[in-house]
Design an enzyme around this catalytic site. Structure first.
Site, PDB file in Angstrom:
ATOM      1  N   LYS A   1       0.830  -1.212   0.000  1.00  0.00           N
ATOM      2  CA  LYS A   1       0.000   0.000   0.000  1.00  0.00           C
ATOM      3  C   LYS A   1       0.860   1.255   0.000  1.00  0.00           C
ATOM      4  O   LYS A   1       0.637   2.181  -0.779  1.00  0.00           O
ATOM      5  CB  LYS A   1      -0.940   0.000   1.198  1.00  0.00           C
ATOM      6  CG  LYS A   1      -1.872   1.210   1.241  1.00  0.00           C
ATOM      7  CD  LYS A   1      -2.758   1.226   2.472  1.00  0.00           C
ATOM      8  CE  LYS A   1      -3.834   0.201   2.400  1.00  0.00           C
ATOM      9  NZ  LYS A   1      -4.822   0.313   3.502  1.00  0.00           N
TER      10      LYS A   1
ATOM     11  N   GLU B   1      10.257  -5.783   3.682  1.00  0.00           N
ATOM     12  CA  GLU B   1      10.483  -7.078   3.037  1.00  0.00           C
ATOM     13  C   GLU B   1      10.094  -7.042   1.561  1.00  0.00           C
ATOM     14  O   GLU B   1      10.814  -7.548   0.690  1.00  0.00           O
ATOM     15  CB  GLU B   1       9.693  -8.179   3.757  1.00  0.00           C
ATOM     16  CG  GLU B   1      10.068  -8.376   5.209  1.00  0.00           C
ATOM     17  CD  GLU B   1       9.174  -7.586   6.162  1.00  0.00           C
ATOM     18  OE1 GLU B   1       9.038  -8.010   7.318  1.00  0.00           O
ATOM     19  OE2 GLU B   1       8.610  -6.544   5.734  1.00  0.00           O
TER      20      GLU B   1
ATOM     21  N   GLY C   1      -5.174  -5.171   5.584  1.00  0.00           N
ATOM     22  CA  GLY C   1      -4.314  -6.079   4.838  1.00  0.00           C
ATOM     23  C   GLY C   1      -4.809  -7.505   4.816  1.00  0.00           C
ATOM     24  O   GLY C   1      -4.829  -8.160   3.775  1.00  0.00           O
ATOM     25  N   ARG C   2      -5.256  -8.033   5.963  1.00  0.00           N
ATOM     26  CA  ARG C   2      -5.682  -9.429   6.024  1.00  0.00           C
ATOM     27  C   ARG C   2      -7.064  -9.645   5.426  1.00  0.00           C
ATOM     28  O   ARG C   2      -7.535 -10.771   5.364  1.00  0.00           O
ATOM     29  CB  ARG C   2      -5.632  -9.914   7.474  1.00  0.00           C
ATOM     30  CG  ARG C   2      -6.444  -9.101   8.461  1.00  0.00           C
ATOM     31  CD  ARG C   2      -6.099  -9.507   9.891  1.00  0.00           C
ATOM     32  NE  ARG C   2      -6.714  -8.669  10.904  1.00  0.00           N
ATOM     33  CZ  ARG C   2      -6.237  -7.512  11.324  1.00  0.00           C
ATOM     34  NH1 ARG C   2      -5.138  -7.009  10.775  1.00  0.00           N
ATOM     35  NH2 ARG C   2      -6.834  -6.835  12.273  1.00  0.00           N
TER      36      ARG C   2
ATOM     37  N   GLU D   1      -4.374 -12.133  14.075  1.00  0.00           N
ATOM     38  CA  GLU D   1      -4.073 -10.707  13.969  1.00  0.00           C
ATOM     39  C   GLU D   1      -5.299  -9.880  14.320  1.00  0.00           C
ATOM     40  O   GLU D   1      -5.180  -8.745  14.785  1.00  0.00           O
ATOM     41  CB  GLU D   1      -3.573 -10.368  12.560  1.00  0.00           C
ATOM     42  CG  GLU D   1      -2.802  -9.067  12.475  1.00  0.00           C
ATOM     43  CD  GLU D   1      -2.087  -8.881  11.146  1.00  0.00           C
ATOM     44  OE1 GLU D   1      -0.887  -9.221  11.054  1.00  0.00           O
ATOM     45  OE2 GLU D   1      -2.725  -8.402  10.186  1.00  0.00           O
TER      46      GLU D   1
ATOM     47  N   HIS E   1      -1.488 -38.792  10.097  1.00  0.00           N
ATOM     48  CA  HIS E   1      -0.272 -39.557  10.377  1.00  0.00           C
ATOM     49  C   HIS E   1       0.742 -38.707  11.138  1.00  0.00           C
ATOM     50  O   HIS E   1       1.926 -39.051  11.179  1.00  0.00           O
ATOM     51  CB  HIS E   1       0.330 -40.068   9.063  1.00  0.00           C
ATOM     52  CG  HIS E   1      -0.587 -40.992   8.323  1.00  0.00           C
ATOM     53  ND1 HIS E   1      -0.557 -42.355   8.495  1.00  0.00           N
ATOM     54  CD2 HIS E   1      -1.589 -40.746   7.442  1.00  0.00           C
ATOM     55  CE1 HIS E   1      -1.490 -42.918   7.736  1.00  0.00           C
ATOM     56  NE2 HIS E   1      -2.133 -41.965   7.089  1.00  0.00           N
TER      57      HIS E   1
ATOM     58  N   LYS F   1       7.957  -4.449  13.567  1.00  0.00           N
ATOM     59  CA  LYS F   1       8.525  -3.715  12.434  1.00  0.00           C
ATOM     60  C   LYS F   1       9.453  -2.599  12.909  1.00  0.00           C
ATOM     61  O   LYS F   1      10.535  -2.382  12.365  1.00  0.00           O
ATOM     62  CB  LYS F   1       7.402  -3.123  11.580  1.00  0.00           C
ATOM     63  CG  LYS F   1       6.552  -4.129  10.830  1.00  0.00           C
ATOM     64  CD  LYS F   1       5.475  -3.389  10.047  1.00  0.00           C
ATOM     65  CE  LYS F   1       4.563  -4.340   9.310  1.00  0.00           C
ATOM     66  NZ  LYS F   1       3.488  -3.609   8.586  1.00  0.00           N
TER      67      LYS F   1
END
Length: 546
Positions: free
Chosen positions: A206, A212, A267-268, A353, A384, A512
């Protein structure tokens, strides 16, 4: 104590939970021949069976009383009306507007946001159609075959999960790739597999300043320019999902190829926005809009269905019941089939979050359990591995089992085997295997008495583990859209009950900030003023830094 815990509705639920301590799920089914029908619903193409949850009709009535006390429906209406329910950031929360296929006006500060939403969708269609039809070509005149999304968090997890889920819908010859981790091996390994003349990079940030994302984007840009031989070719191979025109232009991306979104898109919850551009490039814009339609169908149900029929409300209340009253600390998400294998990771962010909060909307520290730890993995692989703890561990672990009934890739009897395993696990978690049954089975098999006495306790499974089963006919865009929206709304309901802001993430921001403070000290052995442990670890890093 908080007002929530002191409320009559909360106290009634605490007393009710105490009265149900000895409740066994199998007994609920024995007492009610219609339980499966009563405690299930079909909404927006999904069949949801929550009859294996430790709830009764009285439980749900008491939970709805709590929802009334907490004003959940009023808060829902405020969200759909564009009010600023994200109070710590003073923002509206309108991912529902992004998929509002009815085009019903949704206002923010008195202005309808739908014209802007529709404009971005039109721009996405023009662009994706141009790529698929061969009108958008790479610098050497070749068609685009590989799309690389560079983002992190919500700019990665949502599109990545949807592209995996809908891989059978992919445009012919189109491949989707995702880079999120700052670890250099991730992007380095991917770039080795790509043809720069056929690769399109989508840089999703944004602000266009995400550490990153920008580090990976610049790595991709250097690789591309080295192969293309010209920085001018960047404009044909890089597009942006951002709102920062200056930074996008400085990177070398034509701002006409920048797709924006708004501060009311968290964001999510952003896969429905231009952040979903890699989805549209991968499955086509028609497929992306079908995804929106599935989510919109669930939105409309959540917005209009009465409380007793409202599926997201019911599931959100059951989540609160399990966490706050039964003491469950986790929720296992168990999709059967590989296509939804990334759903648990996606829902980790969406839930943890959102509801991983310890301060309420009034700024007070909470004195009750809030969001559970969300985890899981694809069945039958997990059977398993970690299912052992589900069956014989010491913790109460509610589980969601999810599957498409039909597969796009039939192979022999494997889909039937997959569904049989899903049903068997929900049944086994409910019924368990008592000691008497184990001993009888061992004796019938001819095992001697001493061995029966010694081994039988180790084979006992307590059962009574709650689960919900979600089925849908096939993995279509509509089904996946409805499924994700269902989880979004049940997360909202739980947060509203707990009186927390489900739409900020200040804990993420702290990490951050500290990473930015530490970067100079890591990379350049710069002096710092950190705690003793961090200083010691920096020393170790510097001794091995090459």
């Amino acid at each position: 104590m908080s007002r929530l815990i002191e409320s009559e509705a909360w106290r009634a639920l605490m007393a009710h939970a105490e009265s149900l301590k000895s409740l066994r799920l199998e007994n609920l089914f024995a007492d009610d021949a219609h339980r499966a029908e009563t405690f299930s619903a079909s909404v927006a193409g999904l069949l949801v069976d929550y009859s294996k949850q430790r709830v009764t009709t009285e439980t749900l009535d008491l939970l709805r009383d709590l929802a009334d006390t907490q004003g959940v429906l009023a808060r829902r209406d405020a969200m759909f009306a564009g009010e600023r329910i994200n109070t710590t950031e003073n923002r509206s929360v309108l991912h529902v507007a992004l998929r509002n296929r009815s085009n019903r006006p949704i206002l923010v500060d008195g202005q309808d946001v739908m014209p802007a939403v529709n404009d971005v969708l039109r721009r996405m269609r023009r662009f994706t159609d141009a790529v698929h039809e061969g009108r958008w070509l790479g610098y050497s005149g070749e068609r685009i075959t590989d799309v690389v999304n560079i983002g992190i968090g919500g700019s990665d997890l949502g599109p990545r999960m949807i592209c995996d889920a809908l891989a059978s819908q992919a445009q012919y010859g189109m491949r989707a790739h995702f880079v999120a981790n700052i670890a250099p091996s991730e992007i380095a390994s991917l770039l080795k597999t790509l043809d720069p003349a056929r690769t399109l990079f989508v840089v999703a940030s944004k602000t266009f300043t995400t550490q990153e994302t920008l580090a990976n984007a610049h790595t991709a840009r250097r690789w591309f320019v080295e192969h293309a031989g010209s920085a001018e070719a960047v404009a044909k191979h890089f597009v942006a999902v951002s709102t920062n025109r200056d930074e996008v232009a400085a990177f070398g991306i034509d701002v006409d190829n920048m797709f924006g979104f708004w501060d009311w898109v968290g964001g999510r919850y952003s896969l429905w926005s231009a952040i979903g551009l890699p989805i549209a490039l991968y499955i086509g814009m028609d497929g992306f809009e079908r995804l929106l339609e599935g989510a919109h169908a669930m939105d409309e149900h959540f917005r209009t269905a009465p409380m007793v029929e409202n599926l997201p409300l019911t599931l959100g209340l059951i989540d609160v019941w399990n966490s706050s009253f039964l003491g469950a600390e986790t929720l296992a998400v168990l999709p059967y089939g590989t296509r939804l294998g990334r759903l648990p990771a996606y829902l980790q962010q969406a839930s943890m979050e959102s509801n991983g909060k310890s301060v309420d909307l009034d700024g007070h520290r909470v004195d009750y359990a809030t969001g559970p730890v969300v985890w899981g993995g694809a069945g039958t692989n997990g059977q398993h591995a970690f299912y052992q703890l589900l069956h014989q561990g010491t913790r109460l672990i509610p589980s969601d089992f999810i599957a498409a009934i039909r597969t796009h890739t039939p192979v022999g009897e494997q889909q039937a085997m997959l569904l049989a395993n899903l049903l068997a696990q929900t049944r086994a978690l409910m019924l368990g295997r008592p000691l008497e049954t184990v001993m009888a089975e061992m004796r019938a098999a001819g095992v001697d008495a001493e061995t029966v006495t010694r081994i039988a306790p180790h084979r006992v499974c307590p059962g009574n583990q709650p689960s919900t089963t979600i089925l849908f006919p096939q993995m279509t865009p509509e089904a996946v859209g409805a499924l994700v929206a269902l989880y979004e709304h049940r997360i909202f309901v739980a947060g509203a009950i707990w009186h927390i802001d489900s739409y900020d993430q200040w804990g993420v921001e702290l990490g951050k900030q500290m990473a930015g403070e530490l970067l100079p000290a890591v990379g350049h052995a710069a002096p710092g003023n950190f705690d003793a442990s961090t200083e010691s670890l920096l020393g170790i890093i510097h001794r091995h830094w090459v």
